[in-house]
Design a protein around this motif. Structure first.
Motif, PDB file in Angstrom:
ATOM      1  N   GLU A   5      22.152  -7.645  57.254  1.00  0.00           N
ATOM      2  CA  GLU A   5      20.927  -7.765  58.029  1.00  0.00           C
ATOM      3  C   GLU A   5      19.701  -7.755  57.118  1.00  0.00           C
ATOM      4  O   GLU A   5      18.773  -8.547  57.295  1.00  0.00           O
ATOM      5  N   GLN A   6      19.697  -6.856  56.142  1.00  0.00           N
ATOM      6  CA  GLN A   6      18.575  -6.790  55.206  1.00  0.00           C
ATOM      7  C   GLN A   6      18.454  -8.087  54.412  1.00  0.00           C
ATOM      8  O   GLN A   6      17.348  -8.595  54.222  1.00  0.00           O
ATOM      9  N   THR A   7      19.580  -8.619  53.989  1.00  0.00           N
ATOM     10  CA  THR A   7      19.578  -9.856  53.222  1.00  0.00           C
ATOM     11  C   THR A   7      19.025 -11.008  54.056  1.00  0.00           C
ATOM     12  O   THR A   7      18.236 -11.817  53.554  1.00  0.00           O
ATOM     13  N   LYS A   8      19.401 -11.089  55.342  1.00  0.00           N
ATOM     14  CA  LYS A   8      18.891 -12.143  56.221  1.00  0.00           C
ATOM     15  C   LYS A   8      17.365 -12.111  56.288  1.00  0.00           C
ATOM     16  O   LYS A   8      16.708 -13.147  56.184  1.00  0.00           O
ATOM     17  N   ILE A   9      16.819 -10.924  56.476  1.00  0.00           N
ATOM     18  CA  ILE A   9      15.370 -10.796  56.625  1.00  0.00           C
ATOM     19  C   ILE A   9      14.664 -11.079  55.305  1.00  0.00           C
ATOM     20  O   ILE A   9      13.648 -11.786  55.277  1.00  0.00           O
ATOM     21  N   LEU A  10      15.199 -10.563  54.210  1.00  0.00           N
ATOM     22  CA  LEU A  10      14.578 -10.827  52.913  1.00  0.00           C
ATOM     23  C   LEU A  10      14.594 -12.315  52.592  1.00  0.00           C
ATOM     24  O   LEU A  10      13.601 -12.871  52.116  1.00  0.00           O
ATOM     25  N   LYS A  11      15.704 -12.989  52.866  1.00  0.00           N
ATOM     26  CA  LYS A  11      15.793 -14.424  52.590  1.00  0.00           C
ATOM     27  C   LYS A  11      14.832 -15.225  53.482  1.00  0.00           C
ATOM     28  O   LYS A  11      14.240 -16.207  53.042  1.00  0.00           O
ATOM     29  N   LEU A  12      14.684 -14.813  54.718  1.00  0.00           N
ATOM     30  CA  LEU A  12      13.735 -15.466  55.616  1.00  0.00           C
ATOM     31  C   LEU A  12      12.312 -15.327  55.076  1.00  0.00           C
ATOM     32  O   LEU A  12      11.556 -16.307  55.017  1.00  0.00           O
ATOM     33  N   LEU A  13      11.942 -14.127  54.677  1.00  0.00           N
ATOM     34  CA  LEU A  13      10.600 -13.905  54.141  1.00  0.00           C
ATOM     35  C   LEU A  13      10.414 -14.609  52.797  1.00  0.00           C
ATOM     36  O   LEU A  13       9.321 -15.107  52.497  1.00  0.00           O
ATOM     37  N   ALA A  14      11.472 -14.690  51.999  1.00  0.00           N
ATOM     38  CA  ALA A  14      11.395 -15.404  50.724  1.00  0.00           C
ATOM     39  C   ALA A  14      11.187 -16.897  50.967  1.00  0.00           C
ATOM     40  O   ALA A  14      10.434 -17.554  50.243  1.00  0.00           O
ATOM     41  N   LYS A  15      11.822 -17.432  51.997  1.00  0.00           N
ATOM     42  CA  LYS A  15      11.637 -18.848  52.345  1.00  0.00           C
ATOM     43  C   LYS A  15      10.182 -19.091  52.747  1.00  0.00           C
ATOM     44  O   LYS A  15       9.575 -20.090  52.354  1.00  0.00           O
ATOM     45  N   ALA A  34      13.826 -15.579  64.606  1.00  0.00           N
ATOM     46  CA  ALA A  34      14.502 -16.379  63.583  1.00  0.00           C
ATOM     47  C   ALA A  34      15.847 -15.830  63.135  1.00  0.00           C
ATOM     48  O   ALA A  34      16.696 -16.589  62.681  1.00  0.00           O
ATOM     49  N   VAL A  35      16.038 -14.535  63.244  1.00  0.00           N
ATOM     50  CA  VAL A  35      17.303 -13.962  62.787  1.00  0.00           C
ATOM     51  C   VAL A  35      18.220 -13.711  63.980  1.00  0.00           C
ATOM     52  O   VAL A  35      17.768 -13.492  65.090  1.00  0.00           O
ATOM     53  N   ASP A  36      19.506 -13.754  63.743  1.00  0.00           N
ATOM     54  CA  ASP A  36      20.497 -13.600  64.804  1.00  0.00           C
ATOM     55  C   ASP A  36      20.877 -12.136  64.961  1.00  0.00           C
ATOM     56  O   ASP A  36      22.029 -11.762  64.746  1.00  0.00           O
ATOM     57  N   LEU A  37      19.863 -11.324  65.300  1.00  0.00           N
ATOM     58  CA  LEU A  37      20.070  -9.887  65.487  1.00  0.00           C
ATOM     59  C   LEU A  37      19.339  -9.456  66.751  1.00  0.00           C
ATOM     60  O   LEU A  37      18.387 -10.112  67.173  1.00  0.00           O
ATOM     61  N   ALA A  38      19.760  -8.350  67.310  1.00  0.00           N
ATOM     62  CA  ALA A  38      19.037  -7.786  68.444  1.00  0.00           C
ATOM     63  C   ALA A  38      17.645  -7.368  67.979  1.00  0.00           C
ATOM     64  O   ALA A  38      17.480  -6.951  66.824  1.00  0.00           O
ATOM     65  N   PRO A  39      16.627  -7.490  68.838  1.00  0.00           N
ATOM     66  CA  PRO A  39      15.280  -7.102  68.428  1.00  0.00           C
ATOM     67  C   PRO A  39      15.192  -5.686  67.871  1.00  0.00           C
ATOM     68  O   PRO A  39      14.537  -5.458  66.855  1.00  0.00           O
ATOM     69  N   SER A  40      15.885  -4.749  68.506  1.00  0.00           N
ATOM     70  CA  SER A  40      15.833  -3.361  68.017  1.00  0.00           C
ATOM     71  C   SER A  40      16.464  -3.241  66.633  1.00  0.00           C
ATOM     72  O   SER A  40      15.970  -2.494  65.776  1.00  0.00           O
ATOM     73  N   GLU A  41      17.530  -3.981  66.402  1.00  0.00           N
ATOM     74  CA  GLU A  41      18.197  -3.964  65.096  1.00  0.00           C
ATOM     75  C   GLU A  41      17.300  -4.607  64.027  1.00  0.00           C
ATOM     76  O   GLU A  41      17.214  -4.124  62.898  1.00  0.00           O
ATOM     77  N   THR A  42      16.615  -5.677  64.412  1.00  0.00           N
ATOM     78  CA  THR A  42      15.693  -6.335  63.485  1.00  0.00           C
ATOM     79  C   THR A  42      14.574  -5.380  63.093  1.00  0.00           C
ATOM     80  O   THR A  42      14.246  -5.246  61.907  1.00  0.00           O
ATOM     81  N   LEU A  43      13.992  -4.718  64.079  1.00  0.00           N
ATOM     82  CA  LEU A  43      12.901  -3.778  63.791  1.00  0.00           C
ATOM     83  C   LEU A  43      13.373  -2.620  62.928  1.00  0.00           C
ATOM     84  O   LEU A  43      12.672  -2.193  61.999  1.00  0.00           O
ATOM     85  N   GLY A  70      10.701  -7.155  46.655  1.00  0.00           N
ATOM     86  CA  GLY A  70      11.482  -7.734  47.737  1.00  0.00           C
ATOM     87  C   GLY A  70      11.823  -9.182  47.483  1.00  0.00           C
ATOM     88  O   GLY A  70      12.934  -9.624  47.774  1.00  0.00           O
ATOM     89  N   TYR A  71      10.875  -9.919  46.912  1.00  0.00           N
ATOM     90  CA  TYR A  71      11.144 -11.323  46.586  1.00  0.00           C
ATOM     91  C   TYR A  71      12.234 -11.409  45.512  1.00  0.00           C
ATOM     92  O   TYR A  71      13.150 -12.218  45.615  1.00  0.00           O
ATOM     93  N   GLU A  72      12.132 -10.550  44.531  1.00  0.00           N
ATOM     94  CA  GLU A  72      13.135 -10.513  43.469  1.00  0.00           C
ATOM     95  C   GLU A  72      14.515 -10.195  44.043  1.00  0.00           C
ATOM     96  O   GLU A  72      15.516 -10.808  43.673  1.00  0.00           O
ATOM     97  N   ALA A  73      14.562  -9.223  44.960  1.00  0.00           N
ATOM     98  CA  ALA A  73      15.824  -8.842  45.584  1.00  0.00           C
ATOM     99  C   ALA A  73      16.402 -10.000  46.397  1.00  0.00           C
ATOM    100  O   ALA A  73      17.608 -10.249  46.380  1.00  0.00           O
ATOM    101  N   ALA A  74      15.543 -10.728  47.109  1.00  0.00           N
ATOM    102  CA  ALA A  74      15.999 -11.860  47.914  1.00  0.00           C
ATOM    103  C   ALA A  74      16.551 -12.967  47.016  1.00  0.00           C
ATOM    104  O   ALA A  74      17.574 -13.586  47.330  1.00  0.00           O
ATOM    105  N   GLU A  75      15.906 -13.219  45.906  1.00  0.00           N
ATOM    106  CA  GLU A  75      16.336 -14.269  44.986  1.00  0.00           C
ATOM    107  C   GLU A  75      17.634 -13.919  44.282  1.00  0.00           C
ATOM    108  O   GLU A  75      18.380 -14.814  43.903  1.00  0.00           O
ATOM    109  N   SER A  76      17.908 -12.630  44.135  1.00  0.00           N
ATOM    110  CA  SER A  76      19.131 -12.226  43.429  1.00  0.00           C
ATOM    111  C   SER A  76      20.358 -12.193  44.343  1.00  0.00           C
ATOM    112  O   SER A  76      21.467 -11.970  43.888  1.00  0.00           O
ATOM    113  N   GLN A  77      20.157 -12.417  45.637  1.00  0.00           N
ATOM    114  CA  GLN A  77      21.264 -12.391  46.600  1.00  0.00           C
ATOM    115  C   GLN A  77      21.947 -13.728  46.679  1.00  0.00           C
ATOM    116  O   GLN A  77      21.415 -14.754  46.638  1.00  0.00           O
TER     117      GLN A  77
END
Length: 77
Positions: A5-15, A34-43, A70-77
């Motif tokens: 879930e964290q990776t999905k959000i970081l990659k979205l923000l990196a995009k 944009a992410v395929d998660l429940a709103p509460s899980e996303t928050l 965070g950008y660095e972490a997203a790019e390293s995934q």
């Protein structure tokens, strides 16, 4: 180590960062849509990323954006 879930959000923000330039600001509602998660899980995931200093939020907590770490972490995934 980031979970799926964290990776999905970081990659979205990196995009968004790559498309619009740093820091890749997105409204929380757009992230939820944009992410395929429940709103509460996303928050909850955004909160965890915020606590890890990978994501920052505006003062009203209505939008989120990547920190350089965070950008660095997203790019390293």
């Amino acid at each position: 180590m980031l979970n799926e879930e964290q990776t999905k959000i970081l990659k979205l923000l990196a995009k968004e960062w790559d498309h619009s330039g740093p820091p890749g600001i997105m409204d929380i509602s757009d992230i939820v849509a944009a992410v395929d998660l429940a709103p509460s899980e996303t928050l909850q995931t955004i909160k965890g990323l915020f606590e890890s200093s990978l994501v920052d939020m505006n003062s009203l907590k209505t939008s989120a954006y990547l920190t350089p770490e965070g950008y660095e972490a997203a790019e390293s995934q």
